[in-house]
Design a protein around this motif. Structure first.
Motif, short mmCIF file in Angstrom:
data_model
loop_
_atom_site.label_atom_id
_atom_site.label_comp_id
_atom_site.label_asym_id
_atom_site.label_seq_id
_atom_site.Cartn_x
_atom_site.Cartn_y
_atom_site.Cartn_z
N ASP A 226 41.15 -16.59 -1.34
CA ASP A 226 39.81 -16.46 -2.12
C ASP A 226 39.75 -17.92 -2.78
N GLU A 227 40.80 -18.43 -3.14
CA GLU A 227 40.66 -19.75 -3.95
C GLU A 227 40.84 -21.03 -3.00
N PHE A 228 41.00 -20.90 -1.84
CA PHE A 228 40.94 -22.12 -0.95
C PHE A 228 39.75 -22.72 -1.21
N PRO A 229 38.65 -22.24 -0.66
CA PRO A 229 37.41 -23.01 -0.80
C PRO A 229 37.33 -23.82 -2.36
N SER A 230 37.42 -23.16 -3.49
CA SER A 230 37.33 -23.91 -4.66
C SER A 230 38.30 -24.97 -4.86
N ALA A 231 39.38 -24.79 -4.22
CA ALA A 231 40.37 -25.90 -4.52
C ALA A 231 39.81 -26.98 -3.73
N GLU A 232 39.30 -26.75 -2.37
CA GLU A 232 38.92 -27.78 -1.65
C GLU A 232 37.76 -28.77 -2.09
N ARG A 233 36.85 -27.94 -2.95
CA ARG A 233 35.63 -28.45 -3.33
C ARG A 233 35.91 -29.45 -4.78
N SER A 234 37.14 -29.04 -5.22
CA SER A 234 37.38 -29.47 -6.70
C SER A 234 37.96 -30.96 -6.62
N GLY A 256 56.79 -20.54 8.59
CA GLY A 256 56.02 -19.39 9.20
C GLY A 256 54.44 -19.63 8.98
N MET A 257 54.11 -20.89 8.50
CA MET A 257 52.68 -21.12 8.32
C MET A 257 52.37 -22.12 9.06
N THR A 258 51.06 -22.29 9.38
CA THR A 258 50.54 -23.41 10.20
C THR A 258 50.54 -24.63 9.42
N LYS A 259 50.36 -25.85 9.86
CA LYS A 259 50.17 -26.90 9.16
C LYS A 259 48.86 -26.85 8.00
N GLU A 260 47.76 -26.36 8.92
CA GLU A 260 46.79 -26.24 8.17
C GLU A 260 46.67 -25.39 6.91
N ARG A 261 47.37 -24.31 7.15
CA ARG A 261 47.55 -23.25 6.26
C ARG A 261 48.19 -24.08 4.97
N TRP A 262 49.36 -24.58 5.53
CA TRP A 262 50.30 -24.83 4.29
C TRP A 262 49.62 -26.08 3.22
N ALA A 263 48.58 -26.75 4.18
CA ALA A 263 48.11 -27.98 3.51
C ALA A 263 47.09 -27.29 2.35
N LYS A 264 46.41 -26.17 2.82
CA LYS A 264 45.60 -25.39 1.97
C LYS A 264 46.46 -24.90 0.88
N VAL A 265 47.54 -24.25 0.96
CA VAL A 265 48.39 -23.72 0.05
C VAL A 265 48.88 -24.87 -1.16
N VAL A 312 53.97 -32.85 -14.33
CA VAL A 312 53.76 -31.47 -14.31
C VAL A 312 54.72 -30.96 -13.23
N HIS A 313 55.23 -29.91 -13.52
CA HIS A 313 56.14 -29.42 -12.58
C HIS A 313 56.12 -28.00 -12.21
N HIS A 314 56.34 -27.68 -11.09
CA HIS A 314 56.11 -26.36 -10.67
C HIS A 314 57.38 -25.51 -10.89
N LYS A 315 57.53 -24.60 -11.69
CA LYS A 315 58.49 -23.88 -12.03
C LYS A 315 59.07 -22.75 -10.82
N HIS A 316 58.11 -22.33 -9.86
CA HIS A 316 58.66 -21.56 -8.83
C HIS A 316 57.93 -21.81 -7.48
N PRO A 317 58.59 -23.05 -6.99
CA PRO A 317 57.77 -23.41 -5.76
C PRO A 317 57.81 -22.53 -4.54
N LEU A 318 59.16 -21.83 -4.71
CA LEU A 318 59.43 -20.92 -3.48
C LEU A 318 58.29 -19.82 -3.64
N ALA A 319 57.75 -19.57 -4.61
CA ALA A 319 56.68 -18.36 -4.56
C ALA A 319 55.19 -18.99 -3.99
N GLU A 320 55.07 -20.29 -4.02
CA GLU A 320 53.79 -20.96 -3.53
C GLU A 320 53.41 -20.42 -2.36
N GLY A 321 52.30 -19.80 -1.72
CA GLY A 321 51.53 -19.33 -0.63
C GLY A 321 52.34 -17.85 -0.36
#
Length: 356
Positions: A226-234, A256-265, A312-321
């Motif tokens: 749901d938040e992919f479009p907002s992220a792309e527009r910002s 397991g993700m396509t390159k396109e989906r991982w880029a959106k994540v 800025v640091h991501h505390k849980h990078p394995l959780a992303e996506g």
């Protein structure tokens, strides 16, 4: 009730001290135990269910029309907007339509209900907009659900379904009456309701110290997409994107993700990180979360932005996506602490976790 293949449970319409955190391990995964008051948003309403919801919470519109479903969605949105929902398991368990009294699924779930009735079981964050229930559980399970529970031929029971995108188990299965007290309990659950039950401030105080543990939410992908479009527009800071790329570059989440989906994540992660930074700037809390270094004094009058001296640091990078991540998944570190954090992570340690 939904069948096991529906991977959910049906709803019904029946009658602050210092927080602590600790880690526990279940089936090889680490879960952080916390208190309700540690959540990023308040618990604003309660939902009464027969069994614990796992993938969605459903509501019944007044009729099956599109307008009625929209009205139902709007009502529920107003009730939980900006907060979490605590799930209460009802004392009563309704009877199904004739012919289903001996259905094995019904009998098993009725027996399960006996061990959890009257309890607070979970806390959920819901997707802001609903989806038709048949889209979530499939037409076959939806039709069977209506066969078993629809009344007077009105085949739209629980048809307005809000996907659960973040979920917490309440430890110890406390009785709602013990937590709230009899007066508040009767006010909230002593009457039927087809919608949520708004919590008052005294109710929020009563549940603040309940121990909770986050559990996987299988519908988190809906909230993420749901938040992919907002992220792309910002507009997102290029510095933020570079720092997040470093945190995410070796993440197994991308498998397991396509390159396109991982880029959106990745774009969504940087967008959230930027929001986190802006929140810190607005609250005048631009400092390293480990050593507490604050660049404000040394940059005063120089034209140098204090934020530019922190990472800025991501505390849980394995959780992303994988799960629904929020601003709570990010932290600010000075460059030295940031380098130390990445070095320690390689040997299974963390400056951030060692602070608690």
């Amino acid at each position: 009730m939904p069948t096991p293949s529906a991977k959910s449970r049906c709803p019904t319409t029946p009658p602050s001290p210092t927080s602590t955190r600790r880690r526990s391990s279940r089936r090889g995964r680490k879960f952080e135990q916390m208190q309700v008051q540690d959540l990023s948003k308040p618990v604003v309403a309660s939902k009464a269910d027969w069994l614990m919801g796992t993938t969605w919470l459903g509501f019944t519109p007044s009729n099956g029309s599109g307008y009625s479903r929209q009205q139902c969605q709007s009502t529920i949105q107003r009730q939980f907007s900006g907060g979490y929902v605590i799930e209460y398991i009802t004392e009563a368990f309704s009877e199904p339509n004739p012919g289903y009294e001996t259905d094995p699924v019904y009998l098993a779930e009725r027996e399960q209900h006996q061990g959890i009735k009257g309890c607070f079981l979970s806390i959920h964050k819901l997707r802001f907009t609903s989806r038709p229930l048949e889209e979530i559980i499939g037409n076959e399970d939806y039709e069977r659900l209506q066969d078993m529970w629809a009344k007077e031929g009105k085949r739209h029971r629980w048809s307005v379904a809000f996907p659960i995108i973040e979920s917490y188990r309440i430890e110890g299965r406390p009785k709602a009456k013990d937590v709230l007290g009899n007066t508040a309990y009767q006010r909230l659950f002593g009457h039927p309701s087809a919608t949520l039950r708004p919590l008052e401030q005294q109710d929020q105080i009563a549940i603040a110290n309940l121990q909770i543990t986050q559990v996987p939410a299988t519908n988190s992908w809906i909230g993420i997409e749901d938040e992919f479009p907002s992220a792309e527009r910002s507009e997102v800071s290029s510095l933020t994107e570079r720092l997040l790329d470093r945190d995410l570059q070796n993440s197994q989440a991308q498998e397991g993700m396509t390159k396109e989906r991982w880029a959106k994540v990745r774009r969504r992660a940087a967008w959230i990180a930027d929001r986190f930074i802006q929140n810190r700037i607005k609250t005048n809390s631009v400092h390293c979360d480990v050593c507490r270094f604050s660049p404000n004094e040394i940059t005063d009058g120089t034209g140098i932005r204090p934020r530019s001296l922190l990472d800025v640091h991501h505390k849980h990078p394995l959780a992303e996506g994988v799960r629904y991540t929020t601003v709570e998944d990010f932290t600010l570190l000075c460059p030295t602490c940031h380098r130390a954090e990445h070095a320690l992570l390689k040997i299974g340690r963390s400056l951030l976790s060692e602070q608690h």
